[in-house]
Structures are given as structure tokens and as C-alpha cells.
Scaffold this active site. Structure first.
Site, mmCIF file in Angstrom:
data_model
loop_
_atom_site.group_PDB
_atom_site.id
_atom_site.type_symbol
_atom_site.label_atom_id
_atom_site.label_comp_id
_atom_site.label_asym_id
_atom_site.label_seq_id
_atom_site.Cartn_x
_atom_site.Cartn_y
_atom_site.Cartn_z
ATOM 1 N N ASP A 1 -0.433 1.361 -7.542
ATOM 2 C CA ASP A 1 -1.561 0.695 -6.886
ATOM 3 C C ASP A 1 -2.889 1.324 -7.276
ATOM 4 O O ASP A 1 -3.914 0.641 -7.330
ATOM 5 C CB ASP A 1 -1.385 0.729 -5.375
ATOM 6 N N CYS B 1 6.648 5.012 -5.608
ATOM 7 C CA CYS B 1 5.321 4.509 -5.242
ATOM 8 C C CYS B 1 5.400 3.171 -4.516
ATOM 9 O O CYS B 1 6.461 2.592 -4.363
ATOM 10 C CB CYS B 1 4.419 4.497 -6.459
ATOM 11 N N ASP B 2 4.233 2.664 -4.159
ATOM 12 C CA ASP B 2 4.040 1.816 -2.992
ATOM 13 C C ASP B 2 5.075 0.728 -2.733
ATOM 14 O O ASP B 2 5.723 0.708 -1.707
ATOM 15 C CB ASP B 2 2.654 1.180 -3.065
ATOM 16 N N LYS B 3 5.237 -0.238 -3.644
ATOM 17 C CA LYS B 3 6.095 -1.383 -3.324
ATOM 18 C C LYS B 3 7.559 -1.134 -3.701
ATOM 19 O O LYS B 3 8.432 -1.887 -3.268
ATOM 20 C CB LYS B 3 5.584 -2.649 -4.023
ATOM 21 N N CYS C 1 0.996 10.040 -4.617
ATOM 22 C CA CYS C 1 -0.290 10.695 -4.305
ATOM 23 C C CYS C 1 -0.226 11.449 -2.976
ATOM 24 O O CYS C 1 0.388 10.996 -2.018
ATOM 25 C CB CYS C 1 -1.403 9.669 -4.319
ATOM 26 N N GLU D 1 -5.496 -4.655 -2.155
ATOM 27 C CA GLU D 1 -5.990 -3.517 -1.388
ATOM 28 C C GLU D 1 -7.486 -3.323 -1.631
ATOM 29 O O GLU D 1 -7.987 -3.576 -2.733
ATOM 30 C CB GLU D 1 -5.253 -2.240 -1.786
ATOM 31 N N SER E 1 -5.549 0.369 1.220
ATOM 32 C CA SER E 1 -4.699 1.473 0.790
ATOM 33 C C SER E 1 -4.470 2.403 1.968
ATOM 34 O O SER E 1 -5.302 2.496 2.881
ATOM 35 C CB SER E 1 -5.390 2.237 -0.340
#
Length: 553
Positions: free
Chosen positions: A78, A119-121, A188, A441, A467
Site C-alpha cells: 500500500d 502486508c495489508d490485503k 511497516c 487510502e 492507512s
């Protein structure tokens, strides 16, 4: 075994012939086949090291008598997709990830799965697949990145852009920061979306203790992966499946930890989508109800200066769960991927908080209420979401004139050009799940607001999302969204908007008669979509209030 549909009996001789072509032996084919879903790639820092994690998982599976077989999954960073058209692909990738795993694990009927996201998704996508398939499975993530030099992280760099525009930082200083803020592999370093979901995967019980907080580059992370490989074989022998673990009580535990930790507002999109796969309803009312009774114990970046490595050292997720369980906030009878209950895990680990500067005690929380609040009013009758733990006290109630933008880019340009003044309420619309499409985002606008020194003076309201690194009065997920005829599409420049986070209110101070007149004249703006993926997504996606899942009808 499930895999005998592919490997057993006379009629499966052709199938076995293809498996022999892989170099597998008869003994390996006759053992349980464990799919190892690896989202490793060379563009996402959180995924770059996942081949090491996968190797450890496979070693654990072999140690326990199984045959591991690896296959890939995609993943979007992202941060790299932020503030350009690529961000429109991020949320749709969640469904793509879940669908592709279902395809692979059905076409090749594995007996069990170990899933490796970061990571995100990739995390919610893999959780969705686990519950949809409902075969024994364990999730083990790649772990969090260490914080950078001087306690910096990715958000430090985003916010530094605005500081350069204000003359508070030189471009040379920014260049030095960008070189060291993200020091290596991992998701992150703050309580952003990836780490939020990895911590909640552990809380739900679909990942092992330590999954959310053991740092990515450490040997402990590799050992955890090996343990996951061995544990999935135990779950297979005992026939414990994800839907045995994910119950209504596990849902409540997850939302409770969400509120105590101050997780990303994206969890309000992802947890409903995950639990929906198990036939469980999780709506905004449940989030708000649990938030009102759950104390907020952590202020990790962006809400504070601590990072995930500090949370790990303070006792990790087991420590936070033990702190909450001691006050009756956690159901300790829930089953987990260890094959033991939450209570048994906490006792075995002797879980406790060892640093109350990082994790406040229940008796002295940052706030008596959880990290996320759900706002309603004529501007968001179906709800809007704000990370209240990252909002400055002076912004908890605010009334100001609307500054209206139909795209993120236009708003961002106005912020950096100095066109936004203290007291303004920025409105960014047509960025929702359908209108975006893809619900981008808004990390760049919120970071630039902070970098320009306006985070204690300016609110941002959008039908898009934020985010986990966003801070300030950033109110997202406004539902219904503008593209579906929501009131956010009727706001005009200069309208007064009243925000009252403690009382959960978001009101456009315009009469009902005037809103009716505007609604009668409203036309949805035309947007050319060249991508067939996004055209399909816009047709099928549901409201953010329902997790932005894809409708089947």
C-alpha cells in the site's frame, strides 16, 4: 484424507504420474499434503524475506510427517501504491487473494494449509480463504519491520513532505530520512493495517502466539514458522478447522483487542469480511458497542512514539490479552491454532505486561474507550469510522466550513499549496468502494495535513479510507458513499459540518429541504474505467459499512 481425491485408487494413476513428475516419492504422495501459500515477491518489503519463512514452515511440516507443497499468492504494498491510480487495486486484491487460494486448494485438494502473508490485503485475504475452505490451517506472517533511525518509520517520511513544503526541513534532511526510516524487511513498524491484522490473527486464534509482534529479521520468527508447520499437522490429526476456532466469542475477543491496541481503521473493513466467510455477522454497531466498554491501552505509532518491537518487548499480544482477561474483557475458553484454549496459552506462556509505559494497565488506560469510534448523523446515516486514539484532544469536537474535493489528488494539491486554513473541514468524495473504485487510502493527505502543522486544526472526511498510519481527525468510510447517492455527495463548499467524536456524531448543518433540493438535482459524475478489474469491482462491491465485500447476486 482430502488429498486422496487426487492421489488414491486405481483411477488416480494419471494424477500420481503428474505428482511423480514433480520429483515426489510414493511415500511423500501417501502422506498428508500440506499447501504452503507464500506471498513472497521482490517489490513488497514485508514479503521479500518470506521464502525463508516458507522454508521453515516446510521443514516443520516434514518433521511432523507431512508433505509440504508451496504455491504463490499476490500481494500489494500500500505504501508503494499510495497517492496514484495503483491504490485503487489494493482493496480489490483482498478478494483476488482469497479467490485464488480457494481455486488452488480446491483444484489440488490439500489436506491442510499454512498461509504466509504479511502486508495489508494479504492477511485478510488469506484469513478469508482459511474460513471459506475450512480445512485445518495456520497463518504465520513475516512479522514487523524494525523502526528506523531515531524512531522513524514510513509515516515519518510521509509527514516530512509537508515539513519540507513549510520550510521546516530541507530536501537533504528528507533524503537522509528516506534512506533509513525503513531499515529492512517486514511490515511497516507501527500499528498500521498489516501489523493490526497480524496481531488480530493471533488474537482470533488462527495464528500462533507471537505472530503479530516477533520482528521479521529475527531467528525467533523463523522458529515460529517451523512451529506453524508442525502445529498444522496436529490440527489435521485432531480435525480442528478454522470454523472451530472462529466463534462469536472469538469475534468479540478480536474486536476487544482491536480497541485496546488502537488498531488501523481498516480492521473495520477486514474483520467483517473475514467473519462473513464463517457465517458470522460483524457490523459497525458491534464495533462501537465494544469500543464504548473497552479501555485503550496502547498508543503505538502513529498515535504515539512506540513501535511493534516495543509492544513485543512489553509482553506482546499475550501480555495485552492477559491484562484484559484479568479484568474480564477476554473470553479465555476460545480454541486456538495451538490446539489449546486462549487461557491455556496464556498460562503456558506466563503471559503478562512487563512495561506499562508501552501497554497501560486496565486501571490506568489512555482512554476508557477503545481506539476506534463509529460516527453517525445525516452525513453518514450508515456510519463513518475514526481512529479516535490518534486524534488530538482539541479535535474531538469541531465545527467548520467544508472544503470540497472530488478526488484525492485535488485535495492533496490544495493542502500542499497552502490553500487549506485552520478550522477547515476537508471533504474528499467519490473515493469509496464503488466510486473510486477501490476505496483508496488517504495517507498522503493526512500526512501532509500533519506535515503542514494543521493536524490539530483541520479535519478530513471521506468516503474513502485511511492507512493505519494516518493520524488526526481523519474520518473515513462515510456511508452511503457519494457514488451511491450518499449525503457526502451533496456537500457544497462552505457548508458547516459539525464533528462530535465523544458523542459519535457527524452532521451536515443544512436543512432537510435544502438537502432534498440538492438530491433531486444530483447526478453521479461519469468516470471512465479502463480496467476490467475495476469495472467488475464497481458493479459488485457492497458498502464500506458492510466490509466492502463483493455481492454474490
Amino acid at each position: 484424507m482430502r488429498s486422496t481425491k487426487m492421489t488414491g485408487g486405481l483411477s488416480r494413476a494419471p494424477h500420481r504420474s503428474l505428482l511423480y513428475a514433480l520429483g515426489l516419492t510414493r511415500e511423500e504422495i501417501e502422506r498428508p499434503l500440506v499447501g504452503v501459500v507464500n506471498s513472497a515477491n521482490e517489490i513488497v518489503p514485508g514479503h521479500k524475506h518470506l521464502d525463508t519463512i516458507a522454508a521453515a514452515v516446510k521443514a516443520g511440516v516434514r518433521m511432523a510427517g507431512g508433505t509440504p507443497i508451496e504455491f504463490p499468492s499476490i500481494g500489494v504494498c500500500d505504501g508503494l501504491a499510495m497517492n496514484h491510480e495503483g491504490m485503487g487495486m489494493s482493496l480489490p486484491s483482498r478478494e483476488n487473494i482469497a479467490d485464488s487460494i480457494e481455486i488452488m486448494a480446491t483444484a489440488h485438494p490439500f489436506d491442510a494449509l499454512v498461509l504466509i502473508p504479511n502486508c495489508d490485503k494479504s492477511v485478510p485475504g488469506m484469513l478469508m480463504a482459511m474460513l471459506r475452505l475450512n480445512i485445518p490451517a495456520v497463518l504465520v506472517s513475516g512479522g514487523p519491520m524494525f523502526a528506523g533511525k531515531g524512531g522513524t518509520d514510513l509515516i515519518s517520511v510521509f509527514e516530512a513532505v509537508g515539513k519540507v513544503k513549510r520550510g521546516l526541513m530541507s530536501e537533504e534532511e528528507l533524503e537522509e530520512m528516506e534512506m533509513c526510516a525503513c531499515p529492512g524487511c517486514g511490515s511497516c513498524a507501527g500499528m498500521f493495517t498489516a501489523n493490526s491484522m497480524n496481531c488480530l490473527s493471533e488474537t482470533i486464534g488462527l495464528a500462533l502466539p507471537g505472530n503479530g509482534t516477533i520482528p521479521a529479521p529475527t531467528a525467533a520468527r523463523v522458529r515460529l514458522a517451523n512451529t506453524a508447520g508442525r502445529k498444522v499437522m496436529e490440527l489435521l490429526k485432531r480435525n480442528i478447522t478454522p470454523r472451530d476456532i472462529v466463534t462469536k466469542q472469538a469475534v468479540a475477543n478480536a474486536v476487544t483487542l482491536d480497541m485496546a491496541l488502537g488498531c488501523s481503521t481498516n480492521t473495520v473493513l477486514h474483520l467483517p469480511a473475514v467473519f462473513r466467510e464463517a457465517g458470522l455477522d460483524l457490523n459497525l454497531d458491534i464495533f462501537d458497542e465494544i469500543s464504548r466498554r473497552t479501555p485503550n491501552l496502547c498508543h503505538l505509532s502513529p498515535a504515539g512514539h512506540h513501535h511493534i518491537e516495543d509492544l513485543h518487548a512489553a509482553g506482546g499480544i499475550p501480555g495485552v490479552m492477559a491484562e484484559l482477561a484479568g479484568a474480564g474483557f477476554i473470553d479465555t475458553a476460545c480454541m486456538t491454532a495451538t490446539g489449546k484454549t486462549v487461557g491455556e496459552n496464556l498460562a503456558e506462556l506466563k503471559a503478562r505486561v512487563v512495561d506499562h509505559e508501552v501497554v497501560r494497565p486496565v486501571s490506568d488506560p489512555y482512554s476508557k474507550h477503545g481506539g476506534i469510534a463509529v460516527l453517525r448523523g445525516n452525513l453518514a446515516p450508515d456510519g463513518a469510522v475514526v481512529k479516535q486514539s490518534a486524534v488530538a484532544p482539541e479535535m474531538m469536537t469541531r465545527k467548520g466550513p467544508a472544503r470540497v474535493f472530488d478526488t484525492e489528488e485535488a485535495a492533496n494539491a490544495a493542502i500542499l499549496d497552502g490553500a487549506i486554513k485552520p478550522g477547515d473541514v476537508i471533504v474528499i468524495r467519490y473515493e469509496g468502494p464503488r466510486g473510486g473504485p477501490g476505496m483508496r487510502e488517504m495517507l498522503s493527505p493526512t500526512s501532509n495535513i500533519a506535515g503542514m502543522g494543521l493536524d490539530k486544526d483541520v479535519a478530513l472526511i471521506t468516503d474513502g479510507r485511511f492507512s493505519g498510519g494516518s493520524r488526526g481527525a481523519a474520518i473515513g468510510h462515510v456511508s452511503p458513499e457519494a457514488a451511491s447517492g450518499g449525503a457526502i455527495g451533496l456537500v457544497q463548499e462552505g457548508d458547516t459540518i459539525a464533528i462530535d467524536i465523544p458523542n459519535r456524531s457527524l452532521v451536515l448543518e443544512v436543512s432537510e429541504d435544502e438537502l432534498a433540493r440538492r438530491r433531486a438535482a444530483w447526478k453521479r459524475p461519469e468516470k471512465e474505467l479502463k480496467s476490467p478489474i475495476l469495472r467488475r469491482y464497481a458493479r459488485q462491491v457492497a458498502s464500506a459499512a458492510n466490509g466492502a465485500v463483493l455481492r454474490e447476486e
